[in-house]
Design a protein around this motif. Sequence first.
Motif, short mmCIF file in Angstrom:
data_model
loop_
_atom_site.label_atom_id
_atom_site.label_comp_id
_atom_site.label_asym_id
_atom_site.label_seq_id
_atom_site.Cartn_x
_atom_site.Cartn_y
_atom_site.Cartn_z
N GLU A 185 0.86 -1.33 -0.21
CA GLU A 185 0.16 -0.07 0.04
C GLU A 185 0.84 1.57 0.02
O GLU A 185 0.71 2.16 0.62
N THR A 186 1.92 1.10 -0.86
CA THR A 186 2.94 2.53 -0.78
C THR A 186 3.24 2.56 -2.15
O THR A 186 4.27 2.11 -2.88
N PRO A 187 2.37 3.28 -2.82
CA PRO A 187 2.35 3.62 -4.53
C PRO A 187 3.55 4.54 -4.56
O PRO A 187 3.64 5.50 -4.08
N VAL A 188 4.40 4.57 -5.84
CA VAL A 188 5.20 5.27 -6.15
C VAL A 188 4.64 6.28 -7.14
O VAL A 188 3.80 5.91 -8.19
N ARG A 189 4.65 7.75 -6.58
CA ARG A 189 3.91 8.50 -7.26
C ARG A 189 4.82 9.42 -8.44
O ARG A 189 4.24 9.86 -9.55
N GLU A 190 6.16 9.35 -8.12
CA GLU A 190 7.00 10.48 -9.07
C GLU A 190 8.46 9.76 -8.84
O GLU A 190 8.86 9.18 -7.88
N LEU A 191 9.23 9.88 -10.09
CA LEU A 191 10.69 9.63 -9.99
C LEU A 191 11.33 10.87 -10.06
O LEU A 191 11.05 11.87 -10.47
N ILE A 192 12.11 10.94 -8.88
CA ILE A 192 13.05 12.20 -8.66
C ILE A 192 14.25 12.19 -9.48
O ILE A 192 15.14 11.14 -9.44
N VAL A 193 14.60 13.08 -9.89
CA VAL A 193 15.55 13.37 -10.95
C VAL A 193 16.70 14.69 -10.43
O VAL A 193 15.90 15.50 -10.22
N GLU A 194 17.81 14.32 -10.33
CA GLU A 194 18.74 15.43 -9.98
C GLU A 194 20.12 15.25 -10.73
O GLU A 194 20.63 14.16 -11.03
N HIS A 195 20.17 16.54 -11.49
CA HIS A 195 21.25 16.45 -12.30
C HIS A 195 21.42 15.24 -13.44
O HIS A 195 22.39 14.69 -13.93
N GLY A 196 20.46 15.10 -13.93
CA GLY A 196 20.10 14.15 -14.90
C GLY A 196 20.32 12.57 -14.68
O GLY A 196 20.06 11.66 -15.40
N ARG A 197 20.03 12.28 -13.40
CA ARG A 197 19.93 11.06 -12.65
C ARG A 197 19.02 10.70 -11.82
O ARG A 197 18.39 11.55 -11.11
N VAL A 198 18.30 9.70 -11.91
CA VAL A 198 17.00 9.26 -10.95
C VAL A 198 17.78 8.74 -9.55
O VAL A 198 18.74 7.85 -9.60
N THR A 199 17.39 9.78 -8.62
CA THR A 199 17.96 9.61 -7.44
C THR A 199 17.23 8.78 -6.14
O THR A 199 17.24 8.74 -5.23
N GLY A 200 15.57 8.73 -6.71
CA GLY A 200 14.77 8.40 -5.55
C GLY A 200 13.39 8.53 -5.98
O GLY A 200 13.09 8.78 -7.29
N VAL A 201 12.49 8.19 -5.28
CA VAL A 201 11.03 8.43 -5.45
C VAL A 201 10.19 9.01 -4.69
O VAL A 201 10.51 9.22 -3.43
#
Length: 557
Positions: A227-243
């Motif tokens: 019950e923990t959906p990923v809503r968004e991908l976090i991008v920093e300096h062109g790299r996915v670093t989290g959700v």
Amino acid sequence: MSSFDETYDWVVAGSGAGSFVSALVMRAAGKSVLILEKMPTVGGTTAKSGGVIWVPNNRFMIDAGEKDSAAAGITYLDAVCEDLPGSTHEKRLTYVTEAPKMIDFLVEQGVALERTCDFWPDYYDEAPGGCKTTRTLTARYFNKKELGPEWADRLQPGFAHAPARLAEGMQLPYAAKSWKIKALMARIGLRILWAKVTGKDWVSAGAALQGRMLLVALKAGVDVRTETPVRELIVEHGRVTGVVTDRGRIGARLGVLVNAGGFAQNQAMRDRYMPGTQAAWSNTPPGDTGDLHPEMERVGGVLGQMDQMVGYQMTRMPGWEKAFVKPPIQSTTGKPHAIVVDQSGMRYMNEGGSYELFCQTMWERNKTVPAVPSWAVFDGNFASEYAIGGVKMAKYYDMWRETGYLKQADTVKGLAEQIGCDPAVLAQTITRWNGFVDAGRDEDFHRGERAYDQWLGDPFRSATPAPERSLGRIDTGPFYAVDIVPGDVSTYGGAVTDTAGRVTRADGSVVEGLYACGVSSASVMGGVYPGAGASIGPSMAFGYLAARHAAGIGNQI
């Protein structure tokens, strides 16, 4: 730099088979892992499925004395799969080379796998490199109480809730023809009784695979959250670093793996990419809504093969809308005394082929002749011996006829009138089929010539695999028909990835820190389903390869 509420080395969106394999690789490398599942249960479509894994040259084939090789595997895949954005020779070669190593790794981690059976051929076994025995694997049936009270009820239910191997279950419809199978039924019955005495709760097929991998993952220290959906991908300096989740922002030092399923339950996406197909006909769980497909596209990934699905034909018998498994009809139309016709009454395919190809052929036919739905046409001989949609006919005969689902007539002409086709056309179609049966060869579509066609047929019609297992005249009244529609067990398109499972951009560069596998990615098989387990196997293999790449692992694991 973004602030995170918590950080792991490896964050996985979705809990399909590839998710657990990747998590075990990371834990073996000493890395922290978080699997995020949006639904209340874990296991996804894999758990609901047969849980079959297609891997050429696997250790169980070798142990059985089979002669297979990566060379045979790539020869076969290159023969049947066309090059598409997610399916290239290089990726297919990576699969046949690395998938056996993935299986070895899982066995070493304590996941109990076995060869499914001795005879479940590749779907195009006549092609160069095709296998006429089996390249399939499954998990041994599993006591889900081993997961403990916290997790036992959070395993996605499957269709096989019994202490029986998948191969054993596939024999049971023939119990009336074999004392050996009657004895097998008795043994399974005794296992069920013993399970009640000993307090075990056995599951088989996909639920067993996912249950076993969940157990090993939990023991290895993988953090799994439902019950923990990923809503968004976090991008920093062109790299996915989290959700981003509903419970906070989570960092991923080594990367994010998206294995969140396909979009089979998202009718809007189906209308966009696969017009005419129906979410209502899909066998995927309700969470298969493609939430992260557009999100991967937003951060630079390219979607490919979005017009593809793993078709799985079904029949709309009464109650199908609420059925846990939509009534399958592949086995029905592959049996003797049955054929498939379009709405004109013409036969237009090999009814014994791959379910993916079957549905693809229906849609293609429908462009020129109405064929959705089509009709399964059979006679009294079929009705006395075989099931429809997995249900033995006699018990439901009256109800099916009264609801209008089952069409029945004493003559072919009468049946044609009920299904709305020209009686002369249907009569000619059946006469032509009967002539092929008498000659022992289907001149139009070569049904019965492949080992796979014979596997779908009736094994009791010949002592060894032969065309007659698939062929049988339609000449004994009453005559019957039921509808067939092109359902599915998954969509087949998603983010285009490279040989390491990295999501790629339009120019071929990679989105750093972002990986995808399973049906969240464009299938390595392209638009073809080469054998049972051809989506679960790649999900697991590319989950394995993605984790190894992200962790910088060579051959030390």
